[in-house]
Enzyme design. Structure first.
Site, short mmCIF file in Angstrom:
data_model
loop_
_atom_site.label_atom_id
_atom_site.label_comp_id
_atom_site.label_asym_id
_atom_site.label_seq_id
_atom_site.Cartn_x
_atom_site.Cartn_y
_atom_site.Cartn_z
N CYS A 64 0.85 -1.20 0.00
CA CYS A 64 0.00 0.00 0.00
C CYS A 64 0.88 1.25 0.00
O CYS A 64 1.84 1.34 0.76
CB CYS A 64 -0.91 -0.01 1.23
SG CYS A 64 -2.03 1.40 1.25
N CYS A 68 0.61 4.75 6.92
CA CYS A 68 -0.03 4.59 8.23
C CYS A 68 0.92 3.80 9.16
O CYS A 68 1.27 2.65 8.86
CB CYS A 68 -1.36 3.86 8.09
SG CYS A 68 -2.38 4.54 6.76
N CYS A 71 0.24 0.14 10.32
CA CYS A 71 -0.28 -0.87 9.40
C CYS A 71 0.80 -1.77 8.77
O CYS A 71 1.74 -1.27 8.13
CB CYS A 71 -1.07 -0.19 8.29
SG CYS A 71 -1.88 -1.40 7.22
N CYS A 108 -17.04 -8.40 5.44
CA CYS A 108 -16.33 -7.15 5.19
C CYS A 108 -15.08 -7.43 4.37
O CYS A 108 -14.23 -8.23 4.78
CB CYS A 108 -15.89 -6.51 6.50
SG CYS A 108 -17.22 -6.33 7.67
N CYS A 139 -19.82 -5.25 3.41
CA CYS A 139 -19.10 -4.05 3.83
C CYS A 139 -17.78 -4.03 3.06
O CYS A 139 -17.19 -5.08 2.82
CB CYS A 139 -18.82 -4.11 5.33
SG CYS A 139 -17.85 -2.71 5.91
N CYS A 199 -19.42 2.98 8.52
CA CYS A 199 -18.67 2.31 9.58
C CYS A 199 -17.39 3.12 9.76
O CYS A 199 -16.57 3.20 8.85
CB CYS A 199 -18.36 0.87 9.16
SG CYS A 199 -17.27 0.01 10.31
N ARG A 271 -18.10 -1.70 17.78
CA ARG A 271 -17.45 -3.00 17.54
C ARG A 271 -16.12 -3.11 18.29
O ARG A 271 -15.24 -2.26 18.15
CB ARG A 271 -17.22 -3.23 16.05
CG ARG A 271 -16.58 -4.61 15.80
CD ARG A 271 -16.52 -5.01 14.35
NE ARG A 271 -17.83 -4.92 13.74
CZ ARG A 271 -18.08 -4.20 12.65
NH1 ARG A 271 -17.12 -3.56 12.05
NH2 ARG A 271 -19.30 -4.15 12.16
N1 SAM Z 1 -6.62 0.78 3.00
C1 SAM Z 1 -7.90 1.11 3.47
C2 SAM Z 1 -7.89 2.24 4.47
O1 SAM Z 1 -6.91 2.44 5.16
O2 SAM Z 1 -8.91 2.92 4.56
C3 SAM Z 1 -8.66 -0.06 4.06
C4 SAM Z 1 -7.93 -1.10 4.89
S1 SAM Z 1 -7.19 -0.54 6.40
C5 SAM Z 1 -6.22 -1.93 6.87
C6 SAM Z 1 -8.57 -0.48 7.53
C7 SAM Z 1 -8.32 -0.06 8.95
O3 SAM Z 1 -7.69 -1.09 9.67
C8 SAM Z 1 -7.44 1.14 9.19
O4 SAM Z 1 -8.10 2.35 9.00
C9 SAM Z 1 -7.07 0.96 10.65
O5 SAM Z 1 -7.98 1.65 11.47
C10 SAM Z 1 -7.19 -0.55 10.85
N2 SAM Z 1 -5.87 -1.14 11.16
C11 SAM Z 1 -4.87 -1.35 10.29
N3 SAM Z 1 -3.79 -1.88 10.91
C12 SAM Z 1 -4.13 -2.02 12.21
C13 SAM Z 1 -3.43 -2.50 13.35
N4 SAM Z 1 -2.17 -2.93 13.28
N5 SAM Z 1 -4.08 -2.52 14.54
C14 SAM Z 1 -5.36 -2.07 14.61
N6 SAM Z 1 -6.05 -1.60 13.56
C15 SAM Z 1 -5.45 -1.56 12.38
FE1 SF4 Z 2 -2.79 1.27 3.36
FE2 SF4 Z 2 -2.83 0.11 5.74
FE3 SF4 Z 2 -3.05 2.74 5.58
FE4 SF4 Z 2 -5.08 1.17 4.71
S1 SF4 Z 2 -4.32 1.37 6.81
S2 SF4 Z 2 -4.23 2.96 3.69
S3 SF4 Z 2 -3.92 -0.60 3.95
S4 SF4 Z 2 -1.26 1.53 4.96
#
Ligand code: SAM
Ligand code: SF4
Ligand code: DTB
Length: 324
Positions: A64, A68, A71, A108, A139, A199, A271
């Site tokens: 990606c 973040c 992530c 989802c 979702c 959500c 949730r």
């Molecule tokens: N890429 C898209 C986005 O960021 O909107 C969708 C997938 S992203 C993995 C969805 C959500 O997962 C993120 O907004 C974050 O809140 C949550 N998330 C990701 N990594 C996480 C982690 N290590 N622990 C808890 N929540 C996490």
């Molecule tokens: Fe990409 Fe993870 Fe951020 Fe979603 S949360 S935009 S998958 S880096």
């Protein structure tokens, strides 16, 4: 400032004008008072013994472009992850069927994208149609959406779109630099305008302060309409991400966050999302008592582990919780 004691009784009209001070006053209540209030409000809006069950599937994994910090799927971090392109529709449908057989009512699908390309959206729309045909709610979480993309998804029959604010506007810059808070709010607006269920939630345990947790909930509760679903994630600390070694929060602070979310958004599903593998059964029970009434079920979230199906089944039995 109105004191926490001067709040409306359970069942009063939903509010969208919460101040940070009011929210902090709720966080600061004695734990027993906070939980009692949250349980009162919870019972005014929901059957406290019922729980909504969703299953997650990563339909496109890793690589990606966003950064973040939490992530494992960000290309900016060095995590051990098998990158996977967008799955074929049939593979997704097979997973959806299996999830339904294990008791999920909502499926989802998550993609590690900054935003979907229109070409990819075509296949995702096919997935939505096929999963719905299996009798499941759908979702998606695909990153940012344009107004037009949100409309197309709504027209295809999508039920919910997940897009998290993650944290407070003030702390946000410590966590993500490749998209702004305003970008996220705009996607939520597009999703809402398209008539989809929203959500939206965030992550606790990223090193944020209580004021930041209050700030996240303030943003969510003061949206023109409360999100129907509010995922509260406990950070899953993944090796190779910048947050791998952050100190976990006090578990009671996590429970407090759930309780305050319940008080601010009385009619929304809260949730208990990521992080359950790091919680024992008593802590999860406290989260349900604080007003959480939805979980992700199934042995994987997107890329990280979730409690085993059997453990959840036993937990539900011991607590007398009945899936919706
Ligand atoms: N890429 C898209 C986005 O960021 O909107 C969708 C997938 S992203 C993995 C969805 C959500 O997962 C993120 O907004 C974050 O809140 C949550 N998330 C990701 N990594 C996480 C982690 N290590 N622990 C808890 N929540 C996490
Ligand atoms: Fe990409 Fe993870 Fe951020 Fe979603 S949360 S935009 S998958 S880096
Ligand atoms: C949400 O708030 N939590 C889910 C879902 N929405 C998409 C994702 C949690 C991801 C946890 C890290 C992983 O498994 O990759």
């Amino acid at each position: 400032m109105r004191s926490a004691d001067a709040m409306e009784p359970p069942g009063a009209a939903l509010r969208h004008d919460w101040s940070r001070e009011e929210i902090l006053a709720l966080f600061e209540l004695p734990f027993m008072d906070l939980l009692y209030r949250a349980q009162q409000v919870h019972r005014a809006h929901f059957d406290p013994n019922r729980i909504q069950v969703s299953t997650l599937l990563s339909i496109k994994t890793g690589a990606c472009p966003e950064d973040c910090a939490y992530c494992p799927q960000s290309a900016h971090h060095h995590t051990e992850l098998d990158v996977e392109r967008l799955l074929p529709v049939e593979a997704v449908v097979a997973e959806a069927r299996a999830a339904r057989e294990r008791g999920a009512t909502r499926f989802c699908m998550g993609a590690a994208w900054r935003q979907p390309r229109d070409r990819d959206l075509e296949r995702v729309i096919e997935m939505v149609r096929a999963v719905k045909a299996e009798g499941l709610e759908t979702c998606l979480t695909l990153g940012m959406l344009t107004r037009e993309q949100a409309r197309r998804l709504a027209a295809a029959g999508l039920d919910y779109y997940n897009h998290n604010l993650d944290t407070s506007p003030e702390f946000y810059g410590e966590i993500i630099s490749t998209r702004t808070y305003e970008d996220r709010l705009q996607t939520l607006e597009h999703v809402r305008e398209a008539g989809l269920h929203v959500c939206a939630g965030g992550i606790i345990g990223m090193g944020e302060s209580r004021a930041d947790r209050a700030g996240l909930l303030q943003q969510l509760a003061n949206l023109p309409k409360h999100p129907e679903s509010v995922p509260i994630n406990l950070l899953v600390r993944v090796e190779g991400t910048p947050l791998a070694d952050v100190e976990p929060p006090d578990p009671f602070e996590f429970v407090r966050t759930i309780a305050v979310a319940r008080l601010l958004m009385p009619a929304s599903r809260v949730r208990l999302s990521a992080g359950r593998t790091d919680m024992d059964d008593s802590l999860q029970a406290l989260c349900f008592l604080a007003g959480a009434n939805s979980i992700f079920h199934g042995e994987r979230l997107l890329t990280t582990p979730n409690p085993e199906a059997d453990r959840d089944r036993r937990l539900f039995e011991r607590l007398g919780l009945v899936p919706d």
